[in-house]
Scaffold this active site. Structure first.
Site, PDB file in Angstrom:
ATOM      1  N   ARG A  15      58.811  -0.265  38.588  1.00  0.00           N
ATOM      2  CA  ARG A  15      59.938   0.285  39.344  1.00  0.00           C
ATOM      3  C   ARG A  15      59.567   1.646  39.915  1.00  0.00           C
ATOM      4  NH1 ARG A  15      64.204  -3.258  40.178  1.00  0.00           N
ATOM      5  NH2 ARG A  15      65.248  -1.361  40.861  1.00  0.00           N
ATOM      6  N   VAL A  16      60.068   1.914  41.103  1.00  0.00           N
ATOM      7  CA  VAL A  16      59.839   3.226  41.696  1.00  0.00           C
ATOM      8  C   VAL A  16      61.114   4.062  41.665  1.00  0.00           C
ATOM      9  CG1 VAL A  16      57.952   2.455  43.166  1.00  0.00           C
ATOM     10  CG2 VAL A  16      60.296   2.313  44.026  1.00  0.00           C
ATOM     11  N   ASP A  17      62.188   3.491  41.079  1.00  0.00           N
ATOM     12  CA  ASP A  17      63.451   4.238  40.987  1.00  0.00           C
ATOM     13  C   ASP A  17      63.698   4.649  39.534  1.00  0.00           C
ATOM     14  OD1 ASP A  17      63.911   1.770  39.894  1.00  0.00           O
ATOM     15  OD2 ASP A  17      65.442   1.164  41.349  1.00  0.00           O
ATOM     16  N   ASP A  18      64.872   5.167  39.253  1.00  0.00           N
ATOM     17  CA  ASP A  18      65.155   5.644  37.900  1.00  0.00           C
ATOM     18  C   ASP A  18      65.666   4.518  37.013  1.00  0.00           C
ATOM     19  OD1 ASP A  18      64.342   8.281  38.239  1.00  0.00           O
ATOM     20  OD2 ASP A  18      66.182   8.717  39.348  1.00  0.00           O
ATOM     21  N   VAL A  19      64.934   3.423  37.011  1.00  0.00           N
ATOM     22  CA  VAL A  19      65.282   2.290  36.167  1.00  0.00           C
ATOM     23  C   VAL A  19      64.132   2.086  35.193  1.00  0.00           C
ATOM     24  CG1 VAL A  19      65.597  -0.217  36.143  1.00  0.00           C
ATOM     25  CG2 VAL A  19      66.755   1.162  37.872  1.00  0.00           C
TER      26      VAL A  19
END
Ligand code: WT7
Length: 660
Positions: free
Chosen positions: A526-530
């Site tokens: 993941r590249v997001d805050d997940v």
């Protein structure tokens, strides 16, 4: 001969496979992209429609500049998923075929249920639901363990056009309440209790607490239908609210065993499934009837190279998308026989999965890298004790599989005979997106390989420019595919923002990837805050929110940390209320962890709490997570530029508190 490290499909498997060469895959793929109307129209014709779709088959807009994001498939058609997954087979003479091979938590004889029996149970429940006012468009929340009644409940909803929202029965009362408050069902379907490994859990107690919280929050549920699980506590010990609760058996027993299906528009909603994002509360990913039906069934058939005599076992729970698409819908739409396992893979011993494989002669096994790693840690002897000769194809899903685990799965579990299908997809995509086809695709360990039919991936750079050939960047999808989500329940704006705003004209997956010179895709996370914990998505903001509900905590910042079994673990930096020393007394840590378990559920338990008298922030007050990620992963030698920190000394303080 193939290049080193490349595993070609076994010749005998390829011979009888639905797709048996790379050339055949290339041709079908090309047709699926260039002539989607024809490609998907042909496939859809094999299902039952009350009214056939008209022309065009599909219409979509991925570009916010051109108006609202909208996706439609099989426009004008009318069908019903439950009819296609159950009645259709019974009508075709398959009523006596086994649908479920149920294996309970404790070792025992197990039990079977045929498609004919499933139909009867689905109809009875559907009739009861109708009798209490559930119908087309009604919301129904399902909070149940992995017993056959869980897929039956989903199918009963689908039969009458009710929109199900399955909440994983490991989520807390508070999480359940949040989902109930969002979708506002009048009916909740649940179970008295469940045994998971050696533990007995009172699900009904959690539901009561959840429904009380929902009522306090402004939504009162009218009916709670409770399946009695005989392996747990006696009926008399189950907590009860007379004017709301009904025993499942009392409710359905006397119902008629047939129930007309409700024909539904192709685009009518089928279900919502809540999943974590980078911000805010979990979002209700909404899928629709016909596209999801065609997508889940077609991927199941091709990716597992399903044949009529296969026995399939997916270890996922129906509380997640994998259980929706690859327990309830995909396999049943193909009239497959499948194992439903209620327990945990390591109970009573780590030999359980292999005993189950032998007991039911499982030919297709679908599980997650985290399960593979935890079983791998128990050694090879326990695997080798079982014959496993029924196995044909092995599948994996949930996170990138590390090469070591891939090799073990291939060599030890599959005796090098069974291709591994590493399937990349998401709750939002509804079905497999990037995956090998076992009879056609040469495998490279760790790569999800090539796109499935109808899927057009692209790799973009930071500026949103599409990269050609071998490249690394953000993974996006360029055109609509049948099983994609249609919206976020009740929040079209968030839907557009989350998936279509970042890169105009593309569906943004939230994943990074590499594409190699052969066009193979390698997912990089993941590249997001997940955070991807054991293949389950946990939002960092959710865990931070849970921590700050604890009276001891003033601020928290949560980042992923590498974890040998779970893939990623949860690493929390916590600042405490005035008056605490760093490190504080031992009970503070426990209280924080208990709070997270209570607010979200045990799956969100932080693996590490790192005391933080201060957090690294920019002058404008934004937490620099990049720095925290480095500290969590012990990479402080490469912290990068810290000159924008408001107070650079906080980093030293944090490092001095490691392990305290
Ligand atoms: C995220 C979606 C799809 C069912 C299970 C999880 C990661 C999933 C793979 C894979 C690398 C994978 C991605 C994705 N992921 N499968 N084979 N290789 N990464 O569903 O909870 O919606 O999570 O799981 O990061 O975005 P989900």
């Amino acid at each position: 001969m193939s290049a080193p490290g490349i595993h070609p499909p076994p010749a005998d498997l390829a011979k009888s496979a639905h797709v048996s060469s790379e050339k055949q895959y290339d041709e079908l793929y090309k047709q699926s992209i260039e002539e989607p109307e024809k490609f998907w129209g042909n496939i859809a014709s094999t299902f039952h429609w009350n009214k056939r779709w008209s022309s065009p088959v599909t219409r979509s807009n991925f570009d916010m500049n051109k108006g609202p994001i909208k996706i439609e498939w099989f426009i004008g058609g009318e069908t019903n998923l439950c009819h296609n997954a159950v009645d259709r087979h019974v009508n075709n003479g398959l009523g006596g075929k086994v649908a479920f091979l149920y294996e309970g938590n404790d070792i025992g004889p197990g039990s079977q249920m045929t498609y004919g029996e499933v139909l009867e149970r689905v109809c009875k429940l559907a009739n009861y639901l109708k009798s209490i006012g559930v119908g087309k468009g009604s919301d129904v929340t399902i909070y149940m363990p992995m017993i056959p009644e869980l897929p039956i409940a989903m199918l009963a909803c689908a039969r009458i056009g009710a929109v199900h929202s399955v909440v994983f029965a490991g989520f807390s009362a508070e999480s359940l309440a949040g989902r109930v408050l969002d979708s506002r069902p009048d009916v909740v379907l649940t179970c008295s209790g469940v045994k998971r490994g050696p533990k007995t859990l009172s699900l009904k107690g959690i539901v009561d607490d959840g429904l009380k919280r929902a009522a306090d929050g402004g939504h009162k549920v009218g009916h709670c239908v409770v399946y009695h699980h005989r392996d747990c506590m006696p009926q008399s010990e189950v907590p009860w609210t007379d004017d709301r609760d009904t025993w499942w058996h009392d409710a359905v027993e006397h119902q008629p065993a047939s129930c007309d299906v409700t024909w539904l528009d192709a685009e009518a909603p089928l279900f919502k499934l809540y999943t974590s994002g980078s911000t805010g509360k979990p979002k209700g990913v909404q899928h629709s009837q016909a596209g999801y039906m065609v997508g889940s069934a077609t991927t199941f058939k091709y990716v597992f190279d399903y044949h009529d005599d296969d026995v399939y076992w997916c270890t996922a729970d129906c509380g997640w998308i994998t259980g929706h698409s690859y327990v309830t819908y995909g396999p049943m739409l193909n009239a497959a026989t499948q194992v439903i396992f209620e327990g945990v893979p390591t109970y009573p011993t780590a030999g359980r999965p292999w005993e189950i494989v032998d007991k039911y002669k499982v030919s297709l096994l679908y599980t997650a890298p985290t399960a593979i790693r935890s079983l791998m840690a128990k050694g090879n002897d326990i695997v080798k004790k079982a014959s496993r000769k029924s196995l044909r194809i092995l599948g994996t899903v949930g996170e990138p599989i590390n090469v070591e685990a891939w090799k073990w799965y291939n060599e030890v579990v599959g005796d090098k005979r069974c291709p591994i299908v590493d399937t990349w997809w998401q709750t939002e995509t509804g079905a497999h997106m990037i995956t090998p086809l076992p009879g056609a695709t040469p495998l490279k360990p760790g790569s999800a390989t090539k796109p499935f039919f109808g899927v057009v991936p692209a790799v973009l750079n930071e500026q949103g420019k599409e990269l050609e050939g071998a490249a690394e960047g953000y993974l996006v999808i360029k055109q609509a595919w049948p099983s994609m989500l249609r919206t976020l329940a009740g929040d079209q704006e968030r839907f557009e923002k989350t998936y279509f705003e970042h890169f105009k004209g593309f569906y943004f997956t939230g994943d990074g990837c590499k594409r190699d010179e052969d066009g193979y895709y390698w997912l990089t996370g993941r590249v997001d805050d997940v955070i991807n914990v054991s293949g389950h998505r946990i939002g960092t903001a959710e865990v931070e929110g849970a921590l700050t509900t604890c009276h001891l905590c003033t601020e928290a910042a949560v980042v992923p940390v590498e974890h040998p079994i779970k893939g990623q673990g949860i690493y929390a930096f916590v600042s405490l209320m005035e008056g605490h020393d760093y490190p504080p007394e031992a009970n503070v840590r426990k209280e924080l962890i208990d709070t997270v378990r209570r607010v979200i559920g045990p799956i969100a338990t932080p693996d590490c709490i790192h005391w933080a008298p201060g957090l690294p922030k920019t002058r404008s007050g934004k937490i620099m997570r990049r720095i925290l990620r480095k500290i969590a992963n012990k990479e402080e030698d490469s912290l990068g530029d810290t000159s924008t920190l408001a107070d650079p000394s906080v980093v030293e303080t944090l490092l001095s508190l490691r392990g305290k």
